[in-house]
Design a protein around this motif. Structure first.
Motif, PDB file in Angstrom:
ATOM      1  N   VAL A  71      49.210 -68.367 120.808  1.00  7.86           N
ATOM      2  CA  VAL A  71      48.057 -68.494 119.921  1.00  7.86           C
ATOM      3  C   VAL A  71      47.118 -69.562 120.481  1.00  7.86           C
ATOM      4  O   VAL A  71      47.546 -70.704 120.694  1.00  7.86           O
ATOM      5  N   PHE A  76      42.031 -70.024 116.189  1.00  6.42           N
ATOM      6  CA  PHE A  76      42.819 -69.402 115.134  1.00  6.42           C
ATOM      7  C   PHE A  76      42.263 -69.754 113.757  1.00  6.42           C
ATOM      8  O   PHE A  76      41.942 -70.905 113.471  1.00  6.42           O
ATOM      9  N   PRO A  78      43.485 -68.714 109.702  1.00  8.81           N
ATOM     10  CA  PRO A  78      44.475 -67.961 108.911  1.00  8.81           C
ATOM     11  C   PRO A  78      43.819 -66.841 108.112  1.00  8.81           C
ATOM     12  O   PRO A  78      42.708 -67.009 107.572  1.00  8.81           O
ATOM     13  N   GLN A  82      48.109 -65.490 105.156  1.00  7.04           N
ATOM     14  CA  GLN A  82      48.524 -66.789 105.679  1.00  7.04           C
ATOM     15  C   GLN A  82      47.996 -67.931 104.824  1.00  7.04           C
ATOM     16  O   GLN A  82      48.677 -68.945 104.653  1.00  7.04           O
ATOM     17  N   SER A 183      56.698 -68.027 108.659  1.00  4.93           N
ATOM     18  CA  SER A 183      55.256 -68.048 108.903  1.00  4.93           C
ATOM     19  C   SER A 183      54.685 -69.440 108.693  1.00  4.93           C
ATOM     20  O   SER A 183      53.811 -69.891 109.455  1.00  4.93           O
ATOM     21  N   ILE A 186      55.143 -71.575 111.754  1.00 12.15           N
ATOM     22  CA  ILE A 186      54.162 -71.303 112.819  1.00 12.15           C
ATOM     23  C   ILE A 186      52.804 -71.895 112.463  1.00 12.15           C
ATOM     24  O   ILE A 186      52.143 -72.520 113.299  1.00 12.15           O
ATOM     25  N   LEU A 187      52.392 -71.727 111.228  1.00 14.82           N
ATOM     26  CA  LEU A 187      51.113 -72.301 110.795  1.00 14.82           C
ATOM     27  C   LEU A 187      51.126 -73.821 110.940  1.00 14.82           C
ATOM     28  O   LEU A 187      50.115 -74.432 111.318  1.00 14.82           O
ATOM     29  N   ILE A 190      50.780 -74.676 114.634  1.00 15.79           N
ATOM     30  CA  ILE A 190      49.375 -74.540 115.034  1.00 15.79           C
ATOM     31  C   ILE A 190      48.573 -75.764 114.592  1.00 15.79           C
ATOM     32  O   ILE A 190      47.773 -76.307 115.365  1.00 15.79           O
ATOM     33  N   LYS A 216      54.221 -61.439 114.713  1.00 13.83           N
ATOM     34  CA  LYS A 216      53.487 -62.282 115.661  1.00 13.83           C
ATOM     35  C   LYS A 216      52.054 -61.803 115.843  1.00 13.83           C
ATOM     36  O   LYS A 216      51.141 -62.617 116.066  1.00 13.83           O
ATOM     37  N   ARG A 218      50.084 -60.898 113.713  1.00 13.76           N
ATOM     38  CA  ARG A 218      49.218 -61.323 112.605  1.00 13.76           C
ATOM     39  C   ARG A 218      48.567 -62.680 112.869  1.00 13.76           C
ATOM     40  O   ARG A 218      47.651 -63.079 112.145  1.00 13.76           O
ATOM     41  N   PHE A 219      49.031 -63.390 113.898  1.00 10.41           N
ATOM     42  CA  PHE A 219      48.452 -64.691 114.220  1.00 10.41           C
ATOM     43  C   PHE A 219      47.330 -64.486 115.247  1.00 10.41           C
ATOM     44  O   PHE A 219      47.483 -64.746 116.427  1.00 10.41           O
ATOM     45  N   LEU A 222      45.632 -63.426 119.137  1.00  9.06           N
ATOM     46  CA  LEU A 222      46.855 -63.601 119.905  1.00  9.06           C
ATOM     47  C   LEU A 222      46.590 -63.214 121.352  1.00  9.06           C
ATOM     48  O   LEU A 222      45.946 -62.190 121.615  1.00  9.06           O
TER      49      LEU A 222
END
Length: 234
Positions: A71, A76, A78, A82, A183, A186-187, A190, A216, A218-219, A222
Motif C-alpha cells: 500500500v 491511501f 479508507p 474501513q 483490517s 492494517i489501517l 498505514i 487485501k 480493498r486497501f 494497492l
C-alpha cells in the motif's frame, strides 16, 4: 565464497497452503548469510517475505498466483467500510512494543490458531514455535499491541524497514471477530507508516480471486509486483 555473494536455495515441493491440488516451492535466501540483516530491506522491496529467520519468495513450477503487494500510504484513503472499522475500534489503545514471548501473547496466539487453523498442523503451537515463526535476533521486528482497557485483543507482528512496514503476521481474540481487528491492524500500520514518513506497507502476497486474499485488494490504491516492477492493481 565472496562476501558480496549470497546463496539462494530452492525448497523441495510441499503442499500448497492455498490450493489443495497444488504443490509449492520457495526460493530462500541463505539463512546463515552474514549479510542477511543488511539486504533484508532490499529483499522486501523485491517481493520477499520473512518467516522467522527465513526470507523467501514463492517459486512454484507452472504457477505464479502469489503476487507481492503493498500500500502506498500517502495515497491511501479508507473507504466507507474501513472508516466504519476505524470508528468501531476507536476505543482501543495502540502501542508499539519490543518483541517477546510472554504468557499473554502466547495465550492469544494459541487461541487464534486453534480457532483459525484447527487440525491444520499449527493449532498445537508451543512457545518455541511462537519465537521461531514470528521474529528472529536480526530482524527489525516490533509488536503492535491492541488493547481494550487492559485486555489484549490483537497483536500485529511488524518489521520496521527502511522503505516501509512489512506486516508479517496478525493474530487476535477469535471472540472479537466482528470488530474487524485484522483490517484495523492494517489501517493502524498505514497510519504508523505515514506518521514516520515511510512510503509503504507491505502486505505479503495477493492471489487474484482467492477468498483468503480478497481483503487485501480493498486497501486501494494497492500496488503489485510483476516483472520486477511495482504497478497499480487495476
Amino acid at each position: 565464497m565472496r562476501p558480496d555473494v549470497v546463496r539462494l536455495f530452492q525448497t523441495l515441493p510441499h503442499p500448497c497452503g492455498y490450493y489443495d491440488e497444488r504443490t509449492a516451492q520457495n526460493l530462500v535466501i541463505d539463512p546463515s548469510a552474514p549479510q542477511l540483516p543488511q539486504i533484508y530491506d532490499l529483499a522486501v522491496q523485491r517481493g520477499y517475505r520473512r518467516a522467522g529467520g527465513h526470507v523467501y519468495h514463492p517459486q512454484c513450477q507452472g504457477c505464479h498466483a502469489c503476487i507481492a503487494c503493498r500500500v502506498p500510504v500517502q495515497r491511501f484513503h479508507p473507504d466507507r467500510s474501513q472508516r466504519r472499522c476505524l470508528a468501531r475500534n476507536a476505543g482501543l489503545s495502540v502501542r508499539i512494543v519490543p518483541t517477546a514471548c510472554t504468557s499473554e501473547y502466547f495465550a492469544l496466539y494459541r487461541s487464534y490458531l486453534q480457532s483459525r487453523h484447527r487440525d491444520g498442523g499449527m493449532d498445537d503451537a508451543r512457545p518455541e514455535d511462537f519465537e521461531r515463526f514470528l521474529y528472529t535476533a536480526w530482524s527489525p521486528t516490533r509488536f503492535i499491541e491492541f488493547r481494550d482497557g487492559e485486555r489484549l485483543v490483537a497483536l500485529a507482528v511488524t518489521d520496521f524497514c527502511a522503505d516501509g512496514l512489512s506486516a508479517v503476521y496478525t493474530f487476535f481474540d477469535p471472540e472479537q471477530h466482528p470488530r474487524g481487528l485484522g483490517s484495523f491492524a492494517i489501517l493502524s500500520q498505514i497510519r504508523i507508516a505515514r506518521e514516520r514518513n515511510l512510503p509503504h506497507v507491505y502486505l505479503g502476497f495477493w492471489i487474484d480471486g482467492h477468498p483468503k486474499m480478497h481483503y487485501k485488494a480493498r486497501f486501494r490504491p494497492l500496488e503489485i509486483l510483476r516483472d520486477n516492477r511495482w504497478t497499480a492493481l487495476g
